[in-house]
Design a protein around this motif. Structure first.
Motif, short mmCIF file in Angstrom:
data_model
loop_
_atom_site.label_atom_id
_atom_site.label_comp_id
_atom_site.label_asym_id
_atom_site.label_seq_id
_atom_site.Cartn_x
_atom_site.Cartn_y
_atom_site.Cartn_z
N SER A 61 0.86 -1.17 0.00
CA SER A 61 0.00 0.00 0.00
C SER A 61 0.90 1.22 0.00
CB SER A 61 -0.90 0.00 1.24
OG SER A 61 -1.71 1.15 1.27
N TYR A 62 0.50 2.25 -0.70
CA TYR A 62 1.31 3.46 -0.80
C TYR A 62 0.62 4.60 -0.06
CZ TYR A 62 4.06 0.69 -3.88
OH TYR A 62 4.85 -0.32 -4.35
N VAL A 63 1.40 5.30 0.77
CA VAL A 63 0.88 6.35 1.64
C VAL A 63 1.32 7.71 1.14
CG1 VAL A 63 0.90 7.25 3.99
CG2 VAL A 63 0.95 4.78 3.61
N SER A 64 0.37 8.63 1.06
CA SER A 64 0.67 10.01 0.67
C SER A 64 -0.35 10.91 1.34
CB SER A 64 0.60 10.16 -0.85
OG SER A 64 0.88 11.49 -1.22
N GLY A 65 0.14 11.96 1.98
CA GLY A 65 -0.75 12.92 2.61
C GLY A 65 -1.64 12.29 3.68
N GLY A 66 -1.17 11.24 4.34
CA GLY A 66 -1.93 10.59 5.39
C GLY A 66 -2.95 9.58 4.91
N LYS A 67 -3.16 9.50 3.58
CA LYS A 67 -4.09 8.53 3.00
C LYS A 67 -3.29 7.35 2.46
CE LYS A 67 -5.60 11.87 0.49
NZ LYS A 67 -6.21 12.70 -0.51
#
Length: 131
Positions: free
Chosen positions: A27-33
């Motif tokens: 899973s890839y995380v960006s901006g807390g999502k």
């Protein structure tokens, strides 16, 4: 000769996986999502299938991040054709973060148009930063 013919036909016959939903373990995380990737197969042309994804990220010294997203519609390409669905999961409270902790988990559930649960995939998830 007959045995070779039968073996050839069995090898060439398409196989349908036991479960119609498969959650990737990254899973890839960006901006807390977090973005999860789920492969689905369901009867071609059907509509109103629903995919629900629950993610949990754990890391020592940080609040546990959890989130659930229900996505509809699901694209159905046929019972032997997989279609990947990238799903963005927003956190319930604490934002998602990069983590490879053994307690990280993801669950994907596929429901048919009547709401019947037809498949579940549960996996350890590796969360990677993606900025």
């Amino acid at each position: 000769m007959t045995a070779l013919l039968v073996a050839g036909l069995l090898w060439a016959a398409p196989t349908v996986p036991v479960d119609p939903v498969w959650l990737h373990d990254d899973s890839y995380v960006s901006g807390g999502k977090a973005t999860a990737y789920i492969d689905v197969h369901c009867p071609k042309g059907q509509q109103r299938w629903t995919l629900t994804v629950r993610l949990t990220a754990v890391k020592a010294g940080r609040p546990t991040a959890t989130g659930t997203t229900t996505n509809s519609p699901v694209a159905c390409d046929g019972e032997t054709q997989w279609r990947q669905h990238p799903i963005t999961v927003r956190p319930d409270n604490a934002p998602f973060f990069a983590s490879r902790d053994a307690q990280n988990v993801g669950v994907a559930e596929l429901r048919d148009p009547s709401g019947k649960l037809v498949g579940t995939s549960t996996r350890r998830i590796y969360f990677y930063a993606w900025d």
